[in-house]
Write an enzyme that holds these catalytic residues in place. Structure first.
Site, PDB file in Angstrom:
ATOM      1  N   ASP A 173      -2.158   9.316   0.761  1.00 19.38           N
ATOM      2  CA  ASP A 173      -2.151   9.438   2.218  1.00 19.38           C
ATOM      3  C   ASP A 173      -2.672  10.811   2.626  1.00 19.38           C
ATOM      4  O   ASP A 173      -3.055  11.635   1.777  1.00 19.38           O
ATOM      5  CB  ASP A 173      -0.720   9.218   2.716  1.00 19.38           C
ATOM      6  CG  ASP A 173      -0.654   8.585   4.093  1.00 19.38           C
ATOM      7  OD1 ASP A 173      -1.634   8.690   4.853  1.00 19.38           O
ATOM      8  OD2 ASP A 173       0.393   7.996   4.423  1.00 19.38           O
ATOM      9  N   ASP A 236      -2.732   2.562  11.313  1.00 16.73           N
ATOM     10  CA  ASP A 236      -1.724   1.803  10.577  1.00 16.73           C
ATOM     11  C   ASP A 236      -1.388   0.514  11.321  1.00 16.73           C
ATOM     12  O   ASP A 236      -1.229   0.513  12.549  1.00 16.73           O
ATOM     13  CB  ASP A 236      -0.425   2.612  10.452  1.00 16.73           C
ATOM     14  CG  ASP A 236      -0.542   3.773   9.494  1.00 16.73           C
ATOM     15  OD1 ASP A 236      -1.598   3.942   8.881  1.00 16.73           O
ATOM     16  OD2 ASP A 236       0.442   4.522   9.363  1.00 16.73           O
TER      17      ASP A 236
END
Length: 416
Positions: A173, A236
């Site tokens: 990430d 997301d």
């Protein structure tokens, strides 16, 4: 090869064009090497959508982030037919790390000892014994997005640590200063390459660079050059129709541009499948499966495998839909026609023909028609329904899916 290009750039007074050429050639070289790790889009299960960072095991021991959760889902992946269908990896997302101290005496990341008492190597061995691959998570930042220790400036030691645990897939990430990513993601790619183990590398760099995909071209080329096997492009996914619809529209807008970066060993990742959750309808689940398959996006489930309704399970296990996603030609599709307010046609070239999703984003049932010439077909065309797994007949000029449900998608394969 990399040193040769750097030498060439150094000899060129104004080397901007040379740099771009070098990035493209490095991307081709990196892509060729990566094909062996992810020749088709990865498939599996990941905990984040439903279980988030729930670490309160005292109050919710069946839904908190601990080793039991991942063992239960490993078992379900096998017993419920998902592994046999191709969903072969269990992914541990954020919040598995020990926080105090953030690293051990040797400078290595470690796991939370209360929630993972057997340890990560043992958990990975449990997965491997079932024929399942072991995926985990870190970030190119001082801490993860949930505030746990991460990997910036520790790429080498962390890659070796993950390899020693038997990790097969690493999601990396962002979560920190974006300026570091240009250094950090290549550093992790090199570290994984030198770790002694083949580890699929999932990068999140582009998701932190805004919404304009056409401005990220050099980033995509760099990621391919440095071994990224897939990457999150954008926002997301959240467990609701609005989020799913927004992501579909984003890739509808930019899909044609993004096609050039997708292929064996390097894939655009539209984010996790919501299929199996009650936050979307069966029709919406069909739309997601169809469009993710046409776009050659990874199929990584974000659900509770213990609670998947039968209708959703049938979508997830539909062998003809999976075959479109996993088609070995490795050509990503795009939206061919339509917009957010009308019926849409999405198409992908696959072995032997075209896979086409006829998607209805509106709130009422509607006919959706594909002009067969827009997907490169002329004359009589055979149409097979992927959902029903049956032939619908031969059509010339156009094919219409009648009364596609709201937020749903017909899904067909066209051959001649």
């Amino acid at each position: 090869l990399k040193l040769q290009f750097l030498y060439l750039i150094a000899l060129t007074p104004d080397h901007s064009h040379t740099m771009k050429a070098a990035l493209m050639l490095l991307a081709l070289a990196g892509g060729a090497a990566a094909k062996d790790l992810a020749p088709t889009p990865p498939m599996g299960w990941m905990n984040w959508v439903i279980f988030r960072c729930n670490v309160d095991c005292a109050s919710s021991n069946t839904t908190c982030i601990n080793e039991d959760l991942f063992k239960v889902h490993t078992d379900a992946l096998v017993s419920d037919g998902y592994l046999a269908a191709g969903y072969d990896t269990i992914h541990i997302d954020d919040c598995w790390m020990e926080r105090t101290p953030p690293r051990d005496a040797e400078g290595k990341l470690s796991w939370d000892k209360a929630r993972f008492p057997s340890g990560m190597p043992a958990l990975g061995a449990y997965m491997h014994a079932k024929g399942v691959k072991f995926g985990t998570y870190t970030a190119e930042s001082p801490t993860t997005c949930a505030g746990y220790p991460a990997s910036s400036d520790h790429e080498d030691i962390d890659a070796k640590t993950f390899a020693s645990w038997g990790v097969d897939y690493l999601k990396v990430d962002g979560c920190g200063p974006v300026a570091y990513y240009e250094k950090g993601y290549p550093a992790m790619g090199a570290a994984l390459e030198n770790s002694g183990r083949d580890i699929v590398y999932s990068c999140s760099w582009p998701a932190y660079l805004g919404s304009n995909e056409t401005a990220k071209g050099d980033c995509y080329k760099s990621m391919i050059a440095h071994g990224c096997n897939l990457w999150r492009n954008w926002a997301d996914i959240q467990c609701n129709w609005g989020s799913l619809h927004g992501i579909i529209e984003h890739y509808g807008k930019y899909g044609e541009y993004l096609q050039q970066f997708a292929g064996p060993g390097h894939w655009n990742d539209m984010d996790m499948l919501l299929i199996g959750n009650d936050c979307i309808t069966e029709n919406e689940a069909r739309a997601q499966m169809a469009i993710w398959s046409v776009m050659a996006s990874p199929l990584i489930m974000g659900n509770d495998l213990r609670l998947v309704p039968d209708a959703h399970k049938a979508i997830l296990l539909n062998r003809e839909a999976i075959a479109v996603n996993q088609d070995t030609l490795g050509k990503a599709g795009k939206r061919v026609s339509g917009d957010a307010a009308t019926g849409q046609v999405w198409a992908r070239t696959v072995s032997g023909g075209q896979a086409v999703a006829l998607y209805n984003p509106t709130d009422a049932a509607a006919d959706v028609t594909v002009d067969l010439s827009t997907v490169g077909l002329a004359g009589a065309v055979k149409v097979r329904c992927i959902w029903q797994q049956k032939d619908l007949g031969s059509f010339t000029g156009t094919f219409t899916a009648a009364q596609v449900p709201p937020h749903g998608a017909a899904f067909v394969k066209l051959t001649q």
